[in-house]
Design a protein around this motif. Structure first.
Motif, short mmCIF file in Angstrom:
data_model
loop_
_atom_site.label_atom_id
_atom_site.label_comp_id
_atom_site.label_asym_id
_atom_site.label_seq_id
_atom_site.Cartn_x
_atom_site.Cartn_y
_atom_site.Cartn_z
N THR A 158 19.89 -70.42 53.03
CA THR A 158 21.25 -70.93 53.24
C THR A 158 21.69 -70.75 54.69
OG1 THR A 158 22.14 -68.78 52.57
CG2 THR A 158 21.96 -70.48 50.86
N ASN A 159 20.99 -69.93 55.46
CA ASN A 159 21.40 -69.70 56.86
C ASN A 159 20.43 -70.34 57.86
OD1 ASN A 159 19.37 -67.84 56.21
ND2 ASN A 159 20.21 -66.22 57.49
N LEU A 160 19.96 -71.54 57.54
CA LEU A 160 19.14 -72.32 58.46
C LEU A 160 20.03 -72.83 59.59
CD1 LEU A 160 16.13 -73.12 58.29
CD2 LEU A 160 16.86 -75.28 57.31
N ILE A 161 19.60 -72.67 60.84
CA ILE A 161 20.44 -73.10 61.97
C ILE A 161 19.82 -74.28 62.70
CG2 ILE A 161 21.53 -70.85 62.31
CD1 ILE A 161 19.56 -70.33 64.61
N GLN A 162 20.67 -75.00 63.43
CA GLN A 162 20.22 -76.15 64.21
C GLN A 162 19.43 -75.66 65.43
OE1 GLN A 162 20.55 -79.45 63.76
NE2 GLN A 162 21.58 -79.18 61.81
N GLU A 163 18.44 -76.45 65.81
CA GLU A 163 17.68 -76.16 67.03
C GLU A 163 18.58 -76.42 68.23
OE1 GLU A 163 14.10 -75.71 66.96
OE2 GLU A 163 13.90 -75.97 64.82
N SER A 164 18.46 -75.58 69.25
CA SER A 164 19.23 -75.84 70.48
C SER A 164 18.45 -76.84 71.33
CB SER A 164 19.47 -74.53 71.24
OG SER A 164 18.22 -73.96 71.60
N ARG A 165 19.17 -77.79 71.90
CA ARG A 165 18.53 -78.82 72.73
C ARG A 165 18.75 -78.48 74.19
NH1 ARG A 165 18.83 -84.34 69.56
NH2 ARG A 165 19.12 -83.48 67.49
N GLU A 166 17.68 -78.17 74.86
CA GLU A 166 17.78 -77.80 76.27
C GLU A 166 16.98 -78.73 77.13
OE1 GLU A 166 17.15 -73.63 76.99
OE2 GLU A 166 17.99 -73.17 75.07
N LYS A 199 17.05 -69.73 43.01
CA LYS A 199 18.43 -69.43 43.37
C LYS A 199 18.57 -69.48 44.89
CE LYS A 199 19.22 -66.53 39.39
NZ LYS A 199 19.38 -65.19 38.86
N PRO A 200 19.77 -69.82 45.38
CA PRO A 200 19.98 -69.81 46.83
C PRO A 200 19.68 -68.43 47.40
CG PRO A 200 21.84 -70.83 45.70
CD PRO A 200 20.96 -70.23 44.65
N TRP A 201 19.14 -68.41 48.61
CA TRP A 201 18.77 -67.14 49.25
C TRP A 201 19.05 -67.24 50.73
CZ3 TRP A 201 14.75 -67.01 52.88
CH2 TRP A 201 14.01 -68.19 52.99
N LYS A 202 19.07 -66.09 51.36
CA LYS A 202 19.38 -66.00 52.79
C LYS A 202 18.25 -65.26 53.49
CE LYS A 202 23.68 -65.31 55.18
NZ LYS A 202 25.00 -64.72 55.14
N HIS A 203 17.79 -65.81 54.61
CA HIS A 203 16.79 -65.14 55.44
C HIS A 203 17.47 -63.94 56.11
CE1 HIS A 203 13.80 -64.60 58.67
NE2 HIS A 203 12.97 -65.12 57.77
N PRO A 204 16.73 -62.85 56.39
CA PRO A 204 17.36 -61.67 57.01
C PRO A 204 18.15 -61.97 58.29
CG PRO A 204 15.14 -61.13 56.31
CD PRO A 204 15.32 -62.61 56.09
N GLN A 205 17.67 -62.93 59.08
CA GLN A 205 18.43 -63.36 60.25
C GLN A 205 18.42 -64.89 60.28
OE1 GLN A 205 15.62 -61.35 60.78
NE2 GLN A 205 14.15 -62.72 61.68
N PRO A 206 19.41 -65.52 60.92
CA PRO A 206 19.41 -66.98 61.00
C PRO A 206 18.08 -67.48 61.57
CG PRO A 206 21.49 -66.12 61.77
CD PRO A 206 20.57 -64.94 61.57
N ILE A 207 17.60 -68.58 61.05
CA ILE A 207 16.28 -69.11 61.43
C ILE A 207 16.38 -70.61 61.65
CG2 ILE A 207 15.62 -69.33 59.00
CD1 ILE A 207 12.76 -68.60 59.79
N THR A 208 15.63 -71.10 62.63
CA THR A 208 15.64 -72.54 62.90
C THR A 208 14.69 -73.25 61.94
OG1 THR A 208 13.85 -72.46 64.52
CG2 THR A 208 16.11 -72.17 65.36
#
Length: 116
Positions: free
Chosen positions: A108-116, A22-31
Motif C-alpha cells: 500500500t506504500n508504493l511510491i512514484q519514481e522521481s524523475r531527474e 490482505k493489503p500490506w505495507k512494506h517496512p519502508q516506502p518502495i518504488t
C-alpha cells in the motif's frame, strides 16, 4: 445409487478457493522498480528453496493471474493450497512452497519514481 459416504466432504483440504491477499505495507516506502526487482529476485531463486521447478512456475503464473485463472492453474498443477492467499502451498509429494506477500500483491506504500 450412491451412498451417504460418496459425496465430497466439506472439510476436504485439497480444494481451497484462492482469494486475494490482505493489503500490506512494506517496512519502508518502495518504488515500483525496486518492488519489481524484489519480485524478480525471488522468482529467480525460488527453485533453490526446494520443490519442483514446474510447481514454482505454476505458482508464479497463478500469482500473476486473476483469481479465476489462478485457481485453474493451481488445480491443474496439483498444488495443494494451505493458505487461501497462496502464501503456503504443497505439491502432491508433500514439498512445501512458501510465497512472500510481495510476489502476490503490491504494497500500500508504493511510491512514484522521481524523475531527474
Amino acid at each position: 445409487m450412491g451412498c451417504v459416504g460418496s459425496t465430497p466432504a466439506k472439510g476436504d483440504g485439497n480444494v481451497k478457493m484462492i482469494r486475494k491477499p490482505k493489503p500490506w505495507k512494506h517496512p519502508q516506502p518502495i518504488t515500483k522498480s525496486e518492488f519489481v526487482q524484489m519480485r524478480e529476485e525471488f522468482w529467480d531463486t525460488a527453485p533453490h528453496y526446494g520443490g519442483k521447478k514446474e510447481i514454482w512456475d505454476a505458482l508464479r503464473a497463478a500469482a500473476e493471474a486473476d483469481l479465476t485463472l489462478a485457481q485453474a492453474i493451481v488445480d491443474s498443477a496439483g498444488v495443494i493450497v494451505q493458505s487461501a492467499d497462496l502464501t503456503v502451498c504443497y505439491d502432491e509429494r508433500g514439498a512445501k512452497y512458501e510465497l512472500p506477500k510481495y510476489v502476490l500483491s503490491e504494497p500500500t506504500n508504493l511510491i512514484q519514481e522521481s524523475r531527474e
